[in-house]
Design an enzyme around this catalytic site. Sequence first.
Site, PDB file in Angstrom:
ATOM      1  N   ASP A 140       0.796  -1.291  -0.143  1.00 53.65           N
ATOM      2  CA  ASP A 140       0.492   0.024  -0.157  1.00 53.65           C
ATOM      3  C   ASP A 140       0.657   1.280  -0.124  1.00 53.65           C
ATOM      4  O   ASP A 140       2.042   1.124   0.648  1.00 53.65           O
ATOM      5  CB  ASP A 140      -0.955   0.070   1.249  1.00 53.65           C
ATOM      6  CG  ASP A 140      -2.313   1.129   1.178  1.00 53.65           C
ATOM      7  OD1 ASP A 140      -2.760   1.222  -0.117  1.00 53.65           O
ATOM      8  OD2 ASP A 140      -2.199   1.956   1.949  1.00 53.65           O
ATOM      9  N   HIS A 141       0.080   2.410  -0.348  1.00 55.25           N
ATOM     10  CA  HIS A 141       0.830   3.939  -0.253  1.00 55.25           C
ATOM     11  C   HIS A 141       0.199   4.376   0.825  1.00 55.25           C
ATOM     12  O   HIS A 141      -0.839   4.678   1.132  1.00 55.25           O
ATOM     13  CB  HIS A 141       0.812   4.830  -1.296  1.00 55.25           C
ATOM     14  CG  HIS A 141       0.917   4.709  -2.759  1.00 55.25           C
ATOM     15  ND1 HIS A 141       0.574   4.271  -4.100  1.00 55.25           N
ATOM     16  CD2 HIS A 141       2.276   2.518  -2.913  1.00 55.25           C
ATOM     17  CE1 HIS A 141       1.489   3.591  -5.415  1.00 55.25           C
ATOM     18  NE2 HIS A 141       2.077   3.111  -4.301  1.00 55.25           N
TER      19      HIS A 141
ATOM     20  N   TYR B 107      -4.678   4.717   0.089  1.00 55.27           N
ATOM     21  CA  TYR B 107      -6.272   4.292  -0.250  1.00 55.27           C
ATOM     22  C   TYR B 107      -5.340   2.576  -2.223  1.00 55.27           C
ATOM     23  O   TYR B 107      -6.819   2.769  -2.360  1.00 55.27           O
ATOM     24  CB  TYR B 107      -7.374   4.472  -0.848  1.00 55.27           C
ATOM     25  CG  TYR B 107      -7.672   6.038   0.168  1.00 55.27           C
ATOM     26  CD1 TYR B 107      -7.599   6.147   1.291  1.00 55.27           C
ATOM     27  CD2 TYR B 107      -7.329   7.583  -0.713  1.00 55.27           C
ATOM     28  CE1 TYR B 107      -8.232   6.949   2.029  1.00 55.27           C
ATOM     29  CE2 TYR B 107      -7.311   8.250   0.600  1.00 55.27           C
ATOM     30  CZ  TYR B 107      -8.071   8.465   1.742  1.00 55.27           C
ATOM     31  OH  TYR B 107      -8.564   8.950   2.200  1.00 55.27           O
ATOM     32  N   HIS B 108      -4.964   2.568  -1.838  1.00 56.90           N
ATOM     33  CA  HIS B 108      -3.742   1.345  -3.213  1.00 56.90           C
ATOM     34  C   HIS B 108      -3.782   0.506  -2.905  1.00 56.90           C
ATOM     35  O   HIS B 108      -2.814   0.179  -2.956  1.00 56.90           O
ATOM     36  CB  HIS B 108      -2.485   2.958  -3.559  1.00 56.90           C
ATOM     37  CG  HIS B 108      -3.164   4.067  -4.455  1.00 56.90           C
ATOM     38  ND1 HIS B 108      -2.042   4.990  -4.629  1.00 56.90           N
ATOM     39  CD2 HIS B 108      -4.612   4.745  -4.661  1.00 56.90           C
ATOM     40  CE1 HIS B 108      -3.209   6.386  -4.650  1.00 56.90           C
ATOM     41  NE2 HIS B 108      -3.829   6.075  -5.027  1.00 56.90           N
ATOM     42  N   PRO B 109      -4.905  -0.208  -1.787  1.00 60.34           N
ATOM     43  CA  PRO B 109      -3.067  -1.596  -1.715  1.00 60.34           C
ATOM     44  C   PRO B 109      -3.430  -2.925  -3.239  1.00 60.34           C
ATOM     45  O   PRO B 109      -4.781  -2.192  -3.962  1.00 60.34           O
ATOM     46  CB  PRO B 109      -5.093  -2.232  -0.859  1.00 60.34           C
ATOM     47  CG  PRO B 109      -6.375  -1.462  -0.945  1.00 60.34           C
ATOM     48  CD  PRO B 109      -5.329   0.408  -1.333  1.00 60.34           C
TER      49      PRO B 109
END
Length: 530
Positions: free
Chosen positions: A289-290, A455-457
Amino acid sequence: MTREPEFDFIIVGAGSAGCVLANRLSAKPDAKVLLLEAGGRERGLYHRTPAAFYKLFKTKADWAFYTEPQAEMGGRELFWPRGKVLGGSSAINAMIYIRGNKRDYDDWNLPGWSYTEVLPYFKKLETHFLGPSEYHGGDGPLNVEQRRYTNPLSQAFVEASVQAGLKRNDDFNGAEQEGVGLLHVTNKDGVRHSAAAAYLKPVLSRPNLSVLTGARVYRVLMEKTRAVGVEYRHQGQMKRARAAKVIVSGGAVLSPQILMLSGIGPAGSLRQHDIPVIQDLPVGEGLWDHLALPVIWHCKTSVSLDRAENLGNLVHFLLGQNGPLVSNVAEAGAFIRALPDAPAPDLQYHFGPAYFADHGFTRPAGNYFTLGPTLVAPQSRGFIGLKSANPEANPRIQPRYLTEQYDIEVLRRGVELAREIASQKAFDAYRGEEAAPGRDRELEPYVRQYAQTLYHPAGSCSMGRVVDAGLKVYGSENLYVIDASVLPKVVRGNTNAPTIMVAERGADLLLSGGEKLQHGPGLGGVSQGG
Ligand SMILES: Cc1cc2nc3c(=O)[nH]c(=O)nc-3n(C[C@H](O)[C@H](O)[C@H](O)COP(=O)(O)OP(=O)(O)OC[C@H]3O[C@@H](n4cnc5c(N)ncnc54)[C@H](O)[C@@H]3O)c2cc1C
C-alpha cells in the site's frame, strides 16, 4: 440446480475492474454475463460532486475497513475506506488519473505486461482531453479531463516546485513521469466519471448482461479444482449460479477473502478455520500500500478551499457543473526521487489547497494548504488473512506499515522537501505558519503517528504467485482474479487507471481464449436488492 452453466461468465464485484469486464465480455452477443455486487447504486450528490469524495467515507457506499494494529505506528488501527457500490472504489475515490511509471510494468517482468505491451490498453480505456496521440486514446469509455476549476494555491504549488528545481510536467502519463504539474481527473463535464458511469451504465440494457446489486458472494463453487459457479446471498436468501468461467474482482481486500473461503489459500490458515483445502497458494500474502503524510501550512488569505462549502458554490455546481466544488481537492502533484539512488520516483506529492488530514474528518477553522508526500515505492509488505470462516466477517488487514526503515526515510525526506517547496517565492502571498508537523516536532515520530493510507492496496493475489500472467488462478480451471490484487508490485502512482488497464487486458485474454461459450437460460435483465 442444472449441470449446464447458466452463464458464460460470472463476475464477482462491480468495482473498477468488474465494470470493465461486464462491458467488454457482454459486448460479445452470445456471451451470457452475470455481475454480482454486494453494494447498491451510485446515488446522490456526493458521488457526483468531486469535492465531496471524502464525505462518502463511512456511508453505505463504503466498506469502512480498519487495519490490524500497526506495531511501527504506535499500535494505531488505520481507517481503510473501499467502495461498496456499483463502480467500487472508483465511485468514492479522488479521481486522480495516473498510470504509474513505465518502469513499474517492465520490472514486473511478466510476459505480456511490459509498458509497451500495456500501453495500447491504457489508450483503449480513455477519452483524453489532449486527444489521440502516441500516449493517449481519443475514444475509450473513461473520460479524462483537465479539471474545470483549479485553485490559485495549486498554481502556486506548481510555480514554487519549479522555483525549487523541479521540472514542469503537463502530463504525468506521457513521455515522462517526473516533475510537477496539475493533475488530470476522471471527470466528465465536471462530475465524477466512475467505472460504473463509464463502462456499466451505457450497456445496462444489453439482454445478455444481468446485474445484481445487494448480492454478496460467499464463495466460488469448486468441483475438485474446477470453478463451476458461485454461492451468494441476495435479499436474505442463499442462491447459487453456475458459469463456465468465474472471475473474482472483489478488490485487493475482498478477492483474497473470497478465494480463501473457497478453499484456495495458505493451507495452514485454511485448516485453522476448518475450510477444506483445494489449492495451497500464498493468497493474501505480499500486500502493498501507499502511505501519505499531511504537511500543512496556514494560508494567509481566504483563497483556500476550506470554506468552499456554501450555497453560492453549490448553486454554481448544480447549474453549471463548475466552480470550487468541481475540485477533487488533490489538484496538483509531483513525482520526484527523494533518495539519490532511487531508480525512478519514490515520492509523489498530492497538493490540496485546503486542510487535508485524517481522511477529511478533521476540519479546523481557518485557511490552509497541504502538501502530501506519498511513499510510492514502499518496501514494507503485509497480508490479508481470515479472521473467521464467516463470509460476512471482515478479513484481517495487516499492511505491516513502516516495518522497513527505508519507508520512514522516504517520508521523512518528503517533509523536508515539502518545506523547501513551501518556502519558495510563489507561496509568499499565501504562506502562514507551518501547522503540521510544526518546526519543533521530530519527524520520525510524526511519520509514525500521522501517516495514513493513500487508498492503494494491491498485490494480495499477485500475478506470478496466485494467478498466472493470463490471470488464471494457479492449479485451477475456469477461475480468474482480475482487479488491483493481481498487481505484483504496486505502481508508482494512483491505482485506478492501472486496475482498469488490467481489466481491459483481462477481458481481451478471456475473449481470445478461443473456448466455446456455453450457457443455459440465465437470469436476464437487471435487478437489485439486499
Ligand atoms: C478513498 C479512495 C480514494 C482513492 N483515490 C484514487 C485516485 O484519486 N486515483 C486513483 O487512481 N486511485 C484512487 N484510489 C484507488 C482506486 O480507486 C482503486 O485502486 C481501484 O478502484 C481498485 O479497483 P478494484 O476493481 O480492484 O476494486 P474496487 O473498485 O474496490 O471494487 C471491488 C468491488 O467488489 C465488490 N465486492 C467485494 N467483495 C464482494 C463479494 N463478496 N460479493 C459481491 N461483491 C463484492 C465491492 O463492493 C466493490 O464494489 C482511491 C481509492 C479509495 C478507496
